[in-house]
Motif scaffolding. Structure first.
Motif, mmCIF file in Angstrom:
data_model
loop_
_atom_site.group_PDB
_atom_site.id
_atom_site.type_symbol
_atom_site.label_atom_id
_atom_site.label_comp_id
_atom_site.label_asym_id
_atom_site.label_seq_id
_atom_site.Cartn_x
_atom_site.Cartn_y
_atom_site.Cartn_z
ATOM 1 N N PRO A 54 0.815 -1.226 0.000
ATOM 2 C CA PRO A 54 0.000 0.000 0.000
ATOM 3 C C PRO A 54 0.843 1.269 0.000
ATOM 4 N N ALA A 55 1.983 1.238 0.675
ATOM 5 C CA ALA A 55 2.832 2.438 0.728
ATOM 6 C C ALA A 55 3.366 2.786 -0.654
ATOM 7 N N MET A 56 3.685 1.759 -1.468
ATOM 8 C CA MET A 56 4.172 2.025 -2.815
ATOM 9 C C MET A 56 3.070 2.631 -3.673
ATOM 10 N N LEU A 57 1.860 2.073 -3.585
ATOM 11 C CA LEU A 57 0.750 2.618 -4.362
ATOM 12 C C LEU A 57 0.472 4.061 -3.977
ATOM 13 N N LEU A 58 0.528 4.360 -2.693
ATOM 14 C CA LEU A 58 0.296 5.735 -2.248
ATOM 15 C C LEU A 58 1.387 6.675 -2.751
ATOM 16 N N SER A 59 2.632 6.193 -2.788
ATOM 17 C CA SER A 59 3.731 7.065 -3.228
ATOM 18 C C SER A 59 3.619 7.390 -4.710
ATOM 19 N N ILE A 60 3.258 6.404 -5.549
ATOM 20 C CA ILE A 60 3.150 6.700 -6.976
ATOM 21 C C ILE A 60 1.860 7.455 -7.287
ATOM 22 N N ALA A 61 0.839 7.302 -6.428
ATOM 23 C CA ALA A 61 -0.400 8.056 -6.628
ATOM 24 C C ALA A 61 -0.267 9.502 -6.173
ATOM 25 N N ALA A 62 0.807 9.828 -5.452
ATOM 26 C CA ALA A 62 1.051 11.213 -5.045
ATOM 27 C C ALA A 62 1.700 12.032 -6.156
ATOM 28 N N LEU A 63 2.118 11.373 -7.236
ATOM 29 C CA LEU A 63 2.730 12.076 -8.357
ATOM 30 C C LEU A 63 1.653 12.764 -9.203
ATOM 31 N N PRO A 64 2.014 13.795 -9.965
ATOM 32 C CA PRO A 64 1.013 14.473 -10.795
ATOM 33 C C PRO A 64 0.493 13.571 -11.911
ATOM 34 N N ALA A 65 -0.760 13.782 -12.277
ATOM 35 C CA ALA A 65 -1.383 12.983 -13.338
ATOM 36 C C ALA A 65 -2.359 13.841 -14.118
ATOM 37 N N TRP A 66 -2.452 13.554 -15.424
ATOM 38 C CA TRP A 66 -3.358 14.272 -16.304
ATOM 39 C C TRP A 66 -4.086 13.297 -17.226
ATOM 40 N N GLU A 67 -5.216 13.742 -17.720
ATOM 41 C CA GLU A 67 -5.869 13.067 -18.829
ATOM 42 C C GLU A 67 -5.529 13.845 -20.095
#
Length: 294
Positions: free
Chosen positions: A248-261
């Motif tokens: 879960p910590a890894m998923l949270l860390s990569i989900a904290a990065l910016p994202a766009w459609e």
């Protein structure tokens, strides 16, 4: 001779190729793979084998093994303890072993060692890797090829492996169904003439991950920022082999990065505008991130 251990503890020589964060043995003659040097010395190892013999029955993937029937009827058996990936059926040529047949091997082995894997390409801008996700008809490979023609380094075409907030390089090629108009890229037929392959230059085997782009078709070229909760839900649903445990910590860390459609029309003429928008947006995002870090 320098030696190392496979996942099973078997002693192996360091000869091999580096790809998707793995040291791969058995594919030394596949030119699309990087030499296994430097950072790859500590990577998990797997030996790829081919057997023209009756295959074993399918076995659901778990934390130790898995046997699956591929789309072309071949069987792929993966054994974590033995550190092997065995293709059963007529011998595959080096070009298709590099891509796409190495992808299910890489996703499985990387998930076994606690990394995440996504059906995604990635390019490098501002010193970071930017993931490109979307369904098979979203034009990921054509966008990557167009960016390559404009001098943008391509990290991977089809599979993105993430370890913490770092991403790994894939085979040095992009496969297209049709050439990109106006792109001065040398291509050659692969997969029995069904695809055109674009060769990619060598790249660093491991690059910090910068963020995420989700592709969709529309009437204009736009980038719409995604909320962190939206990104987390998308990534959780799109990781490979969801039945295997994730950190879960890894998923949270990569989900904290910016994202766009990223929306763009089905028009090759829109590629220049797409490139400019990506460069400007990523540069602005990196500038904001640097300012917040001071």
């Amino acid at each position: 001779m320098i030696v190392e251990q496979s996942m099973s503890g078997e002693i192996m020589s360091t000869a091999g190729r580096g790809v998707y964060g793995l040291r791969v043995h058995g594919l030394d003659k596949v030119s699309e793979l990087l030499p296994a040097e430097g950072a790859a010395l500590g990577w998990p190892t797997v030996r790829v084998r081919q057997l023209d013999a009756p295959p074993p029955p399918p076995v659901p993937l778990d934390n130790r093994q898995g046997t699956r029937v591929l789309a072309d009827g071949r069987t792929l058996a993966l054994d974590r303890l033995a550190g092997t990936a065995t293709f059963y059926g007529p011998a595959l040529t080096p070009d298709v072993l590099a891509h796409p047949y190495l992808a299910p091997v890489a996703t499985t082995v990387n998930r076994w060692v606690g990394r995440e894997a996504f059906h995604s390409g990635a390019f490098v801008l501002a010193g970071r890797a930017w993931a490109v996700l979307g369904p098979r008809t979203a034009g990921k490979s054509s966008l990557l090829a167009a960016l390559a023609a404009r001098g943008v380094p391509i990290l991977t075409d089809d599979i993105l492996v993430v370890d913490g907030v770092d991403a790994f390089a894939g085979p040095r090629c992009v496969d297209l169904r049709q050439p990109v108009p106006g792109a001065a890229l040398p291509t050659w037929p692969v997969r029995a003439g069904d695809r055109l392959r674009v060769g990619l230059p060598p790249i660093q085997p491991r690059v910090p991950l910068g963020g995420w782009l989700f592709l969709r078709w529309g009437d204009a070229v736009t980038l719409t920022r995604l909320a962190g909760t939206t990104l987390l839900a998308r990534l959780a649903g799109q990781r490979s082999f969801g039945q295997l445990r994730s950190d879960p910590a890894m998923l949270l860390s990569i989900a904290a990065l910016p994202a766009w459609e990223l929306t763009r029309p089905r028009d090759w003429a829109a590629l220049d505008d797409t490139h400019r928008l990506l460069v400007d947006t990523i540069a602005a995002s990196r500038a904001v991130g640097s300012g917040q870090g001071r």
